[in-house]
Design an enzyme around this catalytic site. Sequence first.
Site, PDB file in Angstrom:
ATOM      1  N   GLY A  60     -17.062 -87.825   4.693  1.00  0.00           N
ATOM      2  CA  GLY A  60     -15.873 -86.989   4.566  1.00  0.00           C
ATOM      3  C   GLY A  60     -14.614 -87.833   4.523  1.00  0.00           C
ATOM      4  N   HIS A 111     -22.763 -76.665   4.800  1.00  0.00           N
ATOM      5  CA  HIS A 111     -21.955 -77.583   5.608  1.00  0.00           C
ATOM      6  C   HIS A 111     -21.541 -76.868   6.899  1.00  0.00           C
ATOM      7  CE1 HIS A 111     -18.672 -80.086   6.969  1.00  0.00           C
ATOM      8  NE2 HIS A 111     -19.152 -81.046   6.204  1.00  0.00           N
ATOM      9  N   GLU A 122     -18.859 -76.735   8.460  1.00  0.00           N
ATOM     10  CA  GLU A 122     -17.567 -76.040   8.395  1.00  0.00           C
ATOM     11  C   GLU A 122     -17.737 -74.663   7.755  1.00  0.00           C
ATOM     12  OE1 GLU A 122     -15.369 -79.238   6.557  1.00  0.00           O
ATOM     13  OE2 GLU A 122     -15.522 -80.350   8.443  1.00  0.00           O
ATOM     14  N   ASN A 177     -17.398 -86.378   0.314  1.00  0.00           N
ATOM     15  CA  ASN A 177     -17.020 -84.966   0.410  1.00  0.00           C
ATOM     16  C   ASN A 177     -15.522 -84.932   0.722  1.00  0.00           C
ATOM     17  OD1 ASN A 177     -16.603 -82.303   1.113  1.00  0.00           O
ATOM     18  ND2 ASN A 177     -17.826 -82.373   2.995  1.00  0.00           N
ATOM     19  N   TRP A 178     -14.737 -84.627  -0.309  1.00  0.00           N
ATOM     20  CA  TRP A 178     -13.279 -84.651  -0.132  1.00  0.00           C
ATOM     21  C   TRP A 178     -12.776 -83.460   0.678  1.00  0.00           C
ATOM     22  CZ3 TRP A 178     -11.106 -86.075  -5.689  1.00  0.00           C
ATOM     23  CH2 TRP A 178     -11.333 -87.442  -5.918  1.00  0.00           C
ATOM     24  N   LYS A 179     -13.612 -82.461   0.883  1.00  0.00           N
ATOM     25  CA  LYS A 179     -13.179 -81.224   1.545  1.00  0.00           C
ATOM     26  C   LYS A 179     -11.936 -80.678   0.827  1.00  0.00           C
ATOM     27  CE  LYS A 179     -15.407 -82.862   5.662  1.00  0.00           C
ATOM     28  NZ  LYS A 179     -15.558 -82.821   7.098  1.00  0.00           N
ATOM     29  N   GLY A 192     -15.580 -85.610  11.502  1.00  0.00           N
ATOM     30  CA  GLY A 192     -14.119 -85.701  11.556  1.00  0.00           C
ATOM     31  C   GLY A 192     -13.573 -86.079  12.921  1.00  0.00           C
ATOM     32  N   SER A 198     -18.393 -89.053  10.557  1.00  0.00           N
ATOM     33  CA  SER A 198     -17.593 -90.254  10.859  1.00  0.00           C
ATOM     34  C   SER A 198     -18.218 -91.553  10.336  1.00  0.00           C
ATOM     35  CB  SER A 198     -17.309 -90.353  12.358  1.00  0.00           C
ATOM     36  OG  SER A 198     -16.548 -89.223  12.784  1.00  0.00           O
ATOM     37  N   GLU A 205     -25.906 -83.819   9.864  1.00  0.00           N
ATOM     38  CA  GLU A 205     -24.514 -84.004  10.256  1.00  0.00           C
ATOM     39  C   GLU A 205     -24.290 -83.392  11.636  1.00  0.00           C
ATOM     40  OE1 GLU A 205     -21.770 -84.676   6.663  1.00  0.00           O
ATOM     41  OE2 GLU A 205     -21.953 -82.538   6.938  1.00  0.00           O
TER      42      GLU A 205
HETATM   43  P1  PGA Z   1     -16.436 -87.018   8.230  1.00  0.00           P
HETATM   44  O1  PGA Z   1     -17.069 -85.726   7.537  1.00  0.00           O
HETATM   45  O2  PGA Z   1     -17.022 -88.220   7.522  1.00  0.00           O
HETATM   46  O3  PGA Z   1     -14.959 -86.891   8.033  1.00  0.00           O
HETATM   47  O4  PGA Z   1     -16.828 -86.995   9.659  1.00  0.00           O
HETATM   48  C1  PGA Z   1     -18.389 -85.694   7.104  1.00  0.00           C
HETATM   49  C2  PGA Z   1     -18.698 -84.352   6.493  1.00  0.00           C
HETATM   50  O5  PGA Z   1     -18.185 -83.352   6.990  1.00  0.00           O
HETATM   51  O6  PGA Z   1     -19.444 -84.250   5.497  1.00  0.00           O
END
Ligand code: PGA
Length: 252
Positions: free
Chosen positions: A237, A100, A102, A9-11, A177, A216, A171
């Site tokens: 991510g 997600h 976010e 997931n590149w966001k 993150g 992470s 998650e």
């Molecule tokens: P992260 O994000 O690997 O940077 O913790 C995971 C995600 O939000 O899907």
Amino acid sequence: MRPLIVIGNWKMNGNLASNQDWVKTVARGMESGMPAGRKFAVCPSFPYLSQCSTLIKEYSLAFLRLGAQDVSAHGAGAYTGEVGASMLKEMGCKYVIVGHSERRQMHQEADESVAAKALQVLDSGMTPVICVGETADERNSGRAEEIVCSQVAKQVSVLQDRLADCLIAYEPVWAIGTGKVASAQVAQDMHRAIRLQLAEFDEDVASHVGILYGGSVKPDNAVELFAMPDIDGGLVGGASLNPQDFLAICQA
Ligand code: PGA
């Protein structure tokens, strides 16, 4: 046997040049073959789906599928700024992330709209990756399992047996993150709880649904996480932005 699935997931990252380098590096890394029985995908931002789809074809990257990070809960119509599931399908997407944390936190997405999005994805012939997870406060107050299972139960109540065609991503919000990964046992315990929640609806569906861990995931913790019996891969991510790290996680 459930396949192991790794989804990057590149966001809101990437640009035309870096995307090209990424696909080229991953293509070179996957050239010598990948472990059997695994699936891999990458989810760039909407504007880059077409570019990445073309690059994946150009480099004959049969191992790598394309995914999107979100979708509209509606079909076509007057929804300025939204992107419809049929559009993503046309761009070559196989997976779509929905719910997600976010988006739940920054865009007030509720379980009902997450389920509506999942239905749009399913109706267009793609696989929704439904994200669930608890915050640090919820975990610290001993309510992690209750919160996550209630998120799953709300999806079950809408999606019913169509859940068999979905993926779930656990998650924990405190691990996204932050570099604070859930220990393999903590993650396994929650994945087990999610599977038991699904089994209350249908045991067969529960045993078939892939449950990915996200938060992470890095090359050095992926092996231990993926070895757990109820962890069927990862939603990655930050580490997926580096093609070498993504490859290492795919091979974990
Ligand atoms: P992260 O994000 O690997 O940077 O913790 C995971 C995600 O939000 O899907």
